[in-house]
Scaffold this motif. Structure first.
Motif, PDB file in Angstrom:
ATOM      1  N   PRO A  81      19.341 -12.373 -74.086  1.00 42.76           N
ATOM      2  CA  PRO A  81      18.247 -11.933 -73.028  1.00 42.76           C
ATOM      3  C   PRO A  81      18.115 -10.409 -73.022  1.00 42.76           C
ATOM      4  O   PRO A  81      18.731  -9.877 -71.746  1.00 42.76           O
ATOM      5  N   ASP A  82      17.770  -9.864 -73.924  1.00 40.49           N
ATOM      6  CA  ASP A  82      18.069  -8.695 -74.164  1.00 40.49           C
ATOM      7  C   ASP A  82      16.596  -7.631 -74.137  1.00 40.49           C
ATOM      8  O   ASP A  82      16.331  -6.519 -74.368  1.00 40.49           O
ATOM      9  N   GLY A  83      15.555  -8.667 -74.328  1.00 39.75           N
ATOM     10  CA  GLY A  83      14.039  -8.209 -74.303  1.00 39.75           C
ATOM     11  C   GLY A  83      13.513  -7.798 -75.611  1.00 39.75           C
ATOM     12  O   GLY A  83      12.397  -7.397 -75.782  1.00 39.75           O
ATOM     13  N   ALA A 251      10.170 -14.004 -71.456  1.00 42.16           N
ATOM     14  CA  ALA A 251      11.377 -13.606 -71.881  1.00 42.16           C
ATOM     15  C   ALA A 251      12.363 -14.600 -71.788  1.00 42.16           C
ATOM     16  O   ALA A 251      12.448 -15.401 -70.736  1.00 42.16           O
ATOM     17  N   THR A 255      16.916 -11.477 -68.868  1.00 45.93           N
ATOM     18  CA  THR A 255      16.444 -10.239 -69.439  1.00 45.93           C
ATOM     19  C   THR A 255      16.325  -9.190 -68.483  1.00 45.93           C
ATOM     20  O   THR A 255      15.819  -9.471 -67.225  1.00 45.93           O
TER      21      THR A 255
END
Length: 320
Positions: A81-83, A251, A255
């Motif tokens: 979940p980091d974009g 996402a 995120t």
């Protein structure tokens, strides 16, 4: 799954993490991937336009990763979940779980970024059919119960929901015939293999002009500029009827809010631009950006509207 989804949408509304890691402040620092359905499909069109726009505005390459539609939600759900892994998909993403069992939860597992666009469904028939109105279709279906059919592209798609809603509200039994996507479903109507379909305004337009299909009505709540001069299904015989296709950007849950906010701002800016308005409207689609909260409310409203109908029609996941 249906009960849990409705409860989550009613109570949670929006899955936004409470804190962002430090590296998110410099996001993005490497290429971003948008996962979506196979090339040429309804999801792929907005995904490619958004990827191109974000590549220019973010200063990092944004690439489209086309995968089988059945896999795209899980691919993004399982991504960090980091974009850097995003999902472009349609309303089947949050309506499909009401109809079939799925491996993901559209609320718990994803962070909504923005609604991208919406397009009304258009009720079309093969031109050889002796029909020119919704009332005539209903009358014929009542005279021939179970003998007529709708072409549908998959569970939870706008054409599938349109068929279910039409049958339920009109009190008829027009059988749904499933195909592997909206394109082959539409081809089946044009070939005369299937009688009718709720196709997206953009996809049916060239075939209406070419005489390969006949339109009876548009599925929007109000007359649509995407189907000029066409009556709505609601005013043509089924008050309250609504059938439209939506596409949206997600996402993975968790995120960073800063990444979600940046993506929302940049995608919204592009969709409001004259360039995007021209491209989307020409394709029979209306850009419809908004905040993550507004999009979450739309999903909630859609589920609240559709879930009772699916239950009454015996079409929900719990009915099998």
């Amino acid at each position: 799954m249906k009960t849990r989804l409705l409860t989550c949408l009613l109570t949670a509304g929006l899955a936004i993490p409470m804190a962002a890691p430090a590296h998110a402040q410099n996001y993005p620092v490497r290429p971003v991937r948008i996962v979506t359905s196979p090339a040429g499909g309804g999801n792929d069109f907005p995904a490619r336009l958004i990827a191109r726009a974000l590549t220019g505005s973010l200063g990092q390459q944004v690439v489209v990763d086309n995968r089988a539609t059945i896999l795209i939600a899980d691919i993004v759900r399982q991504a960090p979940p980091d974009g850097y892994t995003l999902l472009v998909t349609g309303s089947a993403h949050w309506i499909g779980p009401l109809i079939d069992k799925v491996t993901y939860d559209p609320v718990r597992d994803f962070a909504p970024i923005t609604l991208i666009d919406r397009a009304p469904s258009v009720l079309v028939v093969h031109p050889s059919m002796p029909l020119k109105s919704v009332k005539q279709l209903i009358a014929l279906a009542k005279a021939r119960p179970g003998e007529m059919n709708f072409s549908v592209g998959g569970p939870g798609t706008s054409n599938h929901l349109g068929a279910i809603l039409f049958n339920h509200m009109a009190g008829v039994n027009i059988v749904s015939v499933p195909y592997k996507g909206a394109a082959p479903a539409l081809t089946a109507v044009m070939s005369g293999e299937v009688h009718a379909m709720f196709g997206s305004a953009g996809s049916v337009a060239p075939h209406l002009a070419g005489g390969r299909l006949r339109a009876l009505a548009v599925g929007s709540a109000q007359p649509s500029r995407l189907a000029p001069g066409m009556p709505t299904v609601a005013e043509a015989g089924l008050p309250g009827f609504l059938s439209e296709a939506l596409h949206a950007l997600f996402a993975p849950a968790g995120t960073p809010p800063t990444a979600v906010a940046l993506l929302n701002r940049e995608v919204g800016s592009y969709l409001r631009s004259p360039e995007a308005q021209g491209i989307f409207l020409k394709a029979g689609i209306e850009p419809s950006p908004g905040t993550p909260e507004e999009f979450a409310a739309i999903m909630k409203s859609e589920v609240e509207r559709i879930a009772p109908v699916l239950k009454a029609a015996g079409a929900g996941a719990g009915a099998r």
